[in-house]
Design an enzyme around this catalytic site. Structure first.
Site, PDB file in Angstrom:
ATOM      1  N   THR A  63      29.547  41.407  37.167  1.00  0.00           N
ATOM      2  CA  THR A  63      31.006  41.466  37.094  1.00  0.00           C
ATOM      3  C   THR A  63      31.416  41.707  35.645  1.00  0.00           C
ATOM      4  OG1 THR A  63      31.338  40.019  38.975  1.00  0.00           O
ATOM      5  CG2 THR A  63      33.060  39.977  37.304  1.00  0.00           C
ATOM      6  N   GLY A  74      35.270  37.427  46.256  1.00  0.00           N
ATOM      7  CA  GLY A  74      34.752  36.403  45.340  1.00  0.00           C
ATOM      8  C   GLY A  74      35.849  35.830  44.463  1.00  0.00           C
ATOM      9  N   ASP A  75      35.422  35.249  43.365  1.00  0.00           N
ATOM     10  CA  ASP A  75      36.354  34.565  42.468  1.00  0.00           C
ATOM     11  C   ASP A  75      37.147  35.520  41.585  1.00  0.00           C
ATOM     12  OD1 ASP A  75      33.778  35.114  41.280  1.00  0.00           O
ATOM     13  OD2 ASP A  75      34.491  34.053  39.500  1.00  0.00           O
TER      14      ASP A  75
HETATM   15  N1  GLY Z   1      31.747  36.657  40.528  1.00  0.00           N
HETATM   16  C1  GLY Z   1      31.924  37.822  41.296  1.00  0.00           C
HETATM   17  C2  GLY Z   1      31.878  37.599  42.729  1.00  0.00           C
HETATM   18  O1  GLY Z   1      31.346  36.579  43.176  1.00  0.00           O
HETATM   19  O2  GLY Z   1      32.338  38.450  43.463  1.00  0.00           O
END
Ligand code: GLY
Length: 292
Positions: A158, A188-189
């Site tokens: 990311t 995701g986050d």
């Molecule tokens: N940290 C990126 C995701 O989990 O999509």
């Protein structure tokens, strides 16, 4: 990633991509530009670089598509914009920025987000733009070893940027293809304000990478800002405390943080994290592994 899993050519390519993004963001700030412009420019550069898991070079879903997530947040106003599951927008971070500035909402997803892009003059690209042979190979490898899903050794990739401008304002941006083999519309986050991305001039700006599920559960980016604002933690102490909580949940990853006073942290619990940092005194750092 470790020195065993990245060859010399890959190391050089990643370092060059990091330096280019860093310099693009730094140039904005050196010209008196805003933190939100700097992070948008830096993340756009990383989205266009096929070596990183965002934009071109994003990982593949289980069904062989690329579904992209991104967010931006301006610490001065705490305005934010985010998109998830976009498939035809070359620079999702720019779409997130447009959501923040031109739309009535904070977070758009899927076909609706693409409609919003077209309505605001962002032309679609052929989804083939995002695909690279290496990411396809990774999907095939994952499908051959399904027990490796969510393995701690998985490389996330990311991208994100945080910046503090000459006026003392901070901003954060994050962009990702998510996880190789993701399915069921998994998000995701990264595009979740407060989880993978957060900025507040009262504390700092944070962008996260890593195992998104645990970062969501920890509310990681907001939690780091809350610790700085409410407990007086330094950026690094707050970052390490929250990464510790994420570790206790079984998650790994890293964060980049900058505060309105220019304090920074680039903390991670993985063997390495692609990272770079510069400031107006001439400091300029590009690193991948724990030791550089
Ligand atoms: N940290 C990126 C995701 O989990 O999509």
């Amino acid at each position: 990633m470790t020195r065993d899993t990245l060859d010399a050519a890959a190391i050089a390519a990643h370092r060059a991509g990091l330096a280019a993004a860093l310099d693009a963001g730094r140039a904005v700030l050196a010209d008196g530009g805003s933190a939100i412009d700097a992070v948008t420019v830096a993340v756009s550069a990383l989205e266009d670089d096929p070596h990183f898991n965002a934009g071109r070079g994003a990982v593949f879903t289980y069904h062989g598509t690329n579904e992209l997530d991104a967010a931006v947040m301006d610490g001065q106003t705490r305005r934010a914009g985010a998109v998830a599951g976009v498939t035809r927008t070359r620079n999702p971070v720019q779409l997130a920025r447009t959501v923040m500035e031109a739309g009535p909402h904070v977070f758009l997803s899927g076909a609706g987000a693409e409609d919003f892009a077209r309505d605001h003059g962002i032309a679609p690209v052929d989804p083939a733009w995002f695909a690279t042979p290496e990411r396809l190979r990774q999907l095939e490898e994952l499908k051959a070893h399904p027990q490796a899903w969510f393995d701690a050794d998985m490389k996330y990739g990311t991208v994100g940027a945080v910046a503090r401008d000459a006026a003392g304002h901070v901003a954060a941006a994050t962009s990702t293809g998510g996880l190789t083999g993701k399915r069921w519309g998994r998000i995701g986050d990264s595009p979740l304000i407060g989880a993978g991305t957060y900025a507040d001039d009262r504390a700092g700006a944070v962008s996260c990478t890593g195992s998104g599920e645990q970062f969501i559960r920890a509310g990681a980016a907001h939690e780091i800002c809350a610790r700085m604002r409410l407990t007086g933690d330094s950026a690094d102490r707050a970052a390490r405390a929250v990464l510790g909580e994420i570790g206790a949940m079984g998650g790994v990853g890293g964060v980049i943080v900058v505060t309105p006073t220019g304090e920074t942290s680039m903390a991670f619990t993985t063997p390495g994290m692609f990272r770079a940092r510069a400031d107006s005194t001439g400091a300029h750092e590009v690193a991948i592994f724990g030791d550089g």
